[in-house]
Design an enzyme around this catalytic site. Structure first.
Site, PDB file in Angstrom:
ATOM      1  N   CYS A 154      -1.521   0.728   7.386  1.00  0.00           N
ATOM      2  CA  CYS A 154      -2.909   0.224   7.440  1.00  0.00           C
ATOM      3  C   CYS A 154      -3.491  -1.036   6.542  1.00  0.00           C
ATOM      4  O   CYS A 154      -3.396  -2.106   7.343  1.00  0.00           O
ATOM      5  CB  CYS A 154      -3.766   1.550   7.124  1.00  0.00           C
ATOM      6  SG  CYS A 154      -3.520   2.948   8.133  1.00  0.00           S
ATOM      7  N   ARG A 155      -3.505  -0.854   5.428  1.00  0.00           N
ATOM      8  CA  ARG A 155      -4.066  -1.815   4.569  1.00  0.00           C
ATOM      9  C   ARG A 155      -3.206  -2.995   4.400  1.00  0.00           C
ATOM     10  O   ARG A 155      -3.610  -4.076   4.480  1.00  0.00           O
ATOM     11  CB  ARG A 155      -4.389  -1.188   3.066  1.00  0.00           C
ATOM     12  CG  ARG A 155      -5.428  -0.256   3.178  1.00  0.00           C
ATOM     13  CD  ARG A 155      -5.706   0.599   1.797  1.00  0.00           C
ATOM     14  NE  ARG A 155      -4.496   1.402   1.678  1.00  0.00           N
ATOM     15  CZ  ARG A 155      -4.360   2.287   0.632  1.00  0.00           C
ATOM     16  NH1 ARG A 155      -5.179   2.145  -0.449  1.00  0.00           N
ATOM     17  NH2 ARG A 155      -3.112   3.157   0.771  1.00  0.00           N
ATOM     18  N   SER A 156      -1.756  -2.806   3.797  1.00  0.00           N
ATOM     19  CA  SER A 156      -1.054  -3.774   3.449  1.00  0.00           C
ATOM     20  C   SER A 156      -0.716  -4.721   4.584  1.00  0.00           C
ATOM     21  O   SER A 156      -0.695  -5.849   4.499  1.00  0.00           O
ATOM     22  CB  SER A 156       0.083  -3.314   2.483  1.00  0.00           C
ATOM     23  OG  SER A 156       1.099  -2.712   3.525  1.00  0.00           O
ATOM     24  N   ASN A 167       2.169   1.378   4.443  1.00  0.00           N
ATOM     25  CA  ASN A 167       2.539   0.138   5.184  1.00  0.00           C
ATOM     26  C   ASN A 167       2.293   0.277   6.392  1.00  0.00           C
ATOM     27  O   ASN A 167       2.905  -0.445   7.429  1.00  0.00           O
ATOM     28  CB  ASN A 167       3.960  -0.163   4.930  1.00  0.00           C
ATOM     29  CG  ASN A 167       4.336  -1.704   5.231  1.00  0.00           C
ATOM     30  OD1 ASN A 167       5.298  -2.134   5.808  1.00  0.00           O
ATOM     31  ND2 ASN A 167       3.720  -2.663   4.946  1.00  0.00           N
ATOM     32  N   CYS A 182       0.922  -1.071   0.047  1.00  0.00           N
ATOM     33  CA  CYS A 182       0.038  -0.006   0.042  1.00  0.00           C
ATOM     34  C   CYS A 182       0.956   1.157   0.118  1.00  0.00           C
ATOM     35  O   CYS A 182       1.952   1.313  -0.530  1.00  0.00           O
ATOM     36  CB  CYS A 182      -1.008  -0.035   1.143  1.00  0.00           C
ATOM     37  SG  CYS A 182      -0.220   0.127   2.912  1.00  0.00           S
ATOM     38  N   ASP A 210      -8.314   3.724   0.865  1.00  0.00           N
ATOM     39  CA  ASP A 210      -7.235   4.039   2.030  1.00  0.00           C
ATOM     40  C   ASP A 210      -8.102   4.375   3.213  1.00  0.00           C
ATOM     41  O   ASP A 210      -8.885   5.382   3.058  1.00  0.00           O
ATOM     42  CB  ASP A 210      -6.309   4.940   1.397  1.00  0.00           C
ATOM     43  CG  ASP A 210      -5.421   5.580   2.410  1.00  0.00           C
ATOM     44  OD1 ASP A 210      -5.484   5.057   3.520  1.00  0.00           O
ATOM     45  OD2 ASP A 210      -4.505   6.467   2.053  1.00  0.00           O
TER      46      ASP A 210
HETATM   47  P1  4NP Z   1      -1.891   2.714   3.971  1.00  0.00           P
HETATM   48  O1  4NP Z   1      -2.479   4.227   4.555  1.00  0.00           O
HETATM   49  O2  4NP Z   1      -1.285   3.204   2.850  1.00  0.00           O
HETATM   50  O3  4NP Z   1      -3.005   1.761   3.838  1.00  0.00           O
HETATM   51  O4  4NP Z   1      -0.821   2.401   5.026  1.00  0.00           O
HETATM   52  C1  4NP Z   1      -1.936   5.200   4.687  1.00  0.00           C
HETATM   53  C2  4NP Z   1      -0.836   5.417   5.757  1.00  0.00           C
HETATM   54  C3  4NP Z   1      -0.332   6.782   5.972  1.00  0.00           C
HETATM   55  C4  4NP Z   1      -0.621   7.586   5.228  1.00  0.00           C
HETATM   56  C5  4NP Z   1      -1.379   7.351   4.019  1.00  0.00           C
HETATM   57  C6  4NP Z   1      -2.119   6.305   3.946  1.00  0.00           C
HETATM   58  N1  4NP Z   1       0.019   8.906   5.457  1.00  0.00           N
HETATM   59  O5  4NP Z   1      -0.245   9.918   4.663  1.00  0.00           O
HETATM   60  O6  4NP Z   1       0.764   9.210   6.179  1.00  0.00           O
END
Ligand code: 4NP
Length: 172
Positions: free
Chosen positions: A24-26, A22, A19, A137
Site C-alpha cells: 500500500c504505502r511504500s 509493501n 512500510c 496504514d
Molecule cells: P502497507 O499496508 O504496510 O502500507 O503495505 C499493509 C498491507 C498489508 C497488511 C498490513 C498493512 N497486512 O496485515 O497484511
C-alpha cells in the site's frame, strides 16, 4: 558517503520507501517519488525502490486500491512486493519509513545486525507542512484512506526532492 558527495561524483543515490506489507504505502511513495525525481531531471542519478518490514506479501502486486488511486492521479507502478533486507542498511542512501512502527522495526533489525541507522528517517519528516510525522496504514480502511496517503506522499516527495537539490547545490 553523504548524498551530496555522491551527486558530485555522479554515483547513483539509492532511496527506498518502507512500510509494513509493501503493498500500500511504500509502493505509492515509490511511484510518486520516482515521478517527482523524473520531473526534477534527477532520474539519471537517483533511483527509488520500496520494501516492507514484513514478508507476507512478497512476490505479489500492490493492493488494488493503491494501484487504482495511483492510476486515477496519473502515476504508474510495476510492482512486486519484497521484504526489507538488513544488507540494505549499508547499500541504500536514504531509507524512508512510512510510520513510527516501521521506523522502530527497522531500528530493531539494524540493532540485531549492528548496522548503521543514520540513513533511516521518517518519510514525512521531509514535509515541512506535515501536521504529524506518519503516513497512516490505509489497509483496513476505505478507498478514501488511499487518497489521503497519496496527498501525504506527494508532499513528502516534494520535500525529498528539495533535500536532494539542496544537497547538490551546497557542493557545486
Ligand atoms: P502497507 O499496508 O504496510 O502500507 O503495505 C499493509 C498491507 C498489508 C497488511 C498490513 C498493512 N497486512 O496485515 O497484511
Amino acid at each position: 558517503m553523504p548524498e551530496h558527495d555522491q551527486q558530485a561524483r555522479h554515483e547513483p543515490i539509492r532511496i527506498i520507501t518502507v512500510c509494513l506489507g509493501n503493498i500500500c504505502r511504500s509502493p505509492m511513495a515509490e511511484s510518486v517519488l520516482r515521478h517527482r525525481i523524473a520531473e526534477a531531471g534527477m532520474s539519471d542519478f537517483v533511483s527509488v525502490e520500496s520494501a516492507g518490514t514484513a514478508g507476507w506479501h512478497a512476490g505479489g502486486d500492490a493492493d488494488a486500491r493503491a494501484r487504482a488511486t495511483l492510476g486515477r492521479f496519473g502515476y504508474s507502478l510495476d510492482h512486486r512486493a519484497r521484504q526489507f533486507n538488513a544488507d540494505w542498511f549499508e547499500e541504500i542512501d536514504l531509507i524512508l519509513a512510512m510510520d513510527r512502527s516501521n521506523y522502530d522495526d527497522l531500528l530493531e533489525l539494524a540493532a540485531s545486525t549492528g548496522a548503521d541507522t543514520t540513513r533511516v528517517h521518517l518519510f514525512r519528516s521531509f514535509d515541512p507542512q506535515a501536521a504529524h510525522d506518519e503516513v497512516p496504514d490505509p489497509y483496513y480502511g476505505g478507498d478514501g484512506g488511499f487518497v489521503e496517503v497519496l496527498r501525504m506522499v506527494e508532499a513528502a516527495s516534494d520535500g525529498v526532492v528539495d533535500h536532494l537539490r539542496n544537497q547538490a547545490a551546497q557542493h557545486q
